[in-house]
Enzyme design. Sequence first.
Site, PDB file in Angstrom:
ATOM      1  CD  GLU A  36      62.376  16.498  26.670  1.00  0.00           C
ATOM      2  OE1 GLU A  36      63.234  15.932  27.388  1.00  0.00           O
ATOM      3  OE2 GLU A  36      61.896  15.993  25.647  1.00  0.00           O
ATOM      4  CG  ASP A 168      32.338  35.246  46.549  1.00  0.00           C
ATOM      5  OD1 ASP A 168      32.386  34.573  47.602  1.00  0.00           O
ATOM      6  OD2 ASP A 168      33.256  35.263  45.721  1.00  0.00           O
ATOM      7  CE  LYS A 191      31.817  37.373  43.087  1.00  0.00           C
ATOM      8  NZ  LYS A 191      33.269  37.352  43.006  1.00  0.00           N
ATOM      9  NE  ARG A 193      33.255  35.442  39.124  1.00  0.00           N
ATOM     10  CZ  ARG A 193      34.260  36.257  39.399  1.00  0.00           C
ATOM     11  NH1 ARG A 193      34.881  36.906  38.422  1.00  0.00           N
ATOM     12  NH2 ARG A 193      34.632  36.450  40.641  1.00  0.00           N
ATOM     13  N   GLY A 223      41.780  41.372  40.421  1.00  0.00           N
ATOM     14  CA  GLY A 223      41.480  42.410  41.409  1.00  0.00           C
ATOM     15  C   GLY A 223      40.165  43.129  41.176  1.00  0.00           C
ATOM     16  N   GLY A 224      39.460  42.794  40.110  1.00  0.00           N
ATOM     17  CA  GLY A 224      38.220  43.491  39.781  1.00  0.00           C
ATOM     18  C   GLY A 224      37.149  43.353  40.841  1.00  0.00           C
ATOM     19  CB  THR A 225      35.936  40.421  42.793  1.00  0.00           C
ATOM     20  OG1 THR A 225      35.505  39.642  41.674  1.00  0.00           O
ATOM     21  CG2 THR A 225      34.993  40.176  43.963  1.00  0.00           C
TER      22      THR A 225
END
Length: 311
Positions: A36, A168, A191, A193, A223-225
Amino acid sequence: MKLIAGNSNETLAKAIAEHLDTPLAQAEVRRFKDNEIFVEIQENVRGEDVFFIQSTSFPANDHLMELLIGIDALRRASARRITAVIPYYGYGRQDRKVGGRTPISAKLVANLIVTAGANRVLTLELHAGQIQGFFDIPTDNLFSTPVLERDIREHCADVNKLMIISPDVGGVVRARALANRLGADLAIVDKRRPKAGVSEVMHIIGDVSGRDCILVDDIVDSGGTLCNAAEALLKEGAASVSAYCTHGVLSNGAIKRVEDSKLKELVVTNSIDPNARKSASGRVRTVSVAPLMGDAIWRIAHEESVSSLFE
């Protein structure tokens, strides 16, 4: 005015305090044995204008609870005004229903912050501008554009060769704002998705041949885009591709993905503590938003315009 820091980004909080020449107030955030969270404000804040600095980055739930409990502690200590300073607003990407029986978590988190007792919110580069309307209290959404522009000018050999790229369609407004400040041209990556966390580049809208391209986005997560966009831009004849993103979430092997990509460099701000990353990279560089956030805090405390920071 009192500045208080949670545990999420003490580096940024100290930099803001140094910029304002105001020491951080004494506060302790600790956990009981069952995990907590307990927050104790160790200075008198009665009648004070208090700014609680806390990004709700990983671990998002822990840092969110620290923020809520800290606000509650300040309210019960009779602070005159409590401003939640949230450099990175976690859950911001859940700003709409994406399917049946799904939540709008960005609104839920806004409700929690208001219910806890915050009187206003100061944040940086919200994923969607309409999130400001999720709060029933005054909300200032800062833009990192001045910080990014300054860094680009310092590190770019020839501004005339620059082309700003939106990764995008949704990020066009952000990219155009930076392009206008730099006097650069704008291109867009079309792009799609197919599922969350996966993107595919379809087309490049604009002629990028021989240009030094800079991808601009608010968040870099996996980081793929950015990596896919960099590869597509180079295939279209771009001379080089760099990326500038406000919030460096960099999860799920993102740093290695950047290292293995065609990106020349990835620049992020310290809205998320860079020391919290599990690994470092020579291709990932951090710029500070402490002066920007410090100036905004000073203006709020002195009842001056915040929007004039971007004029």
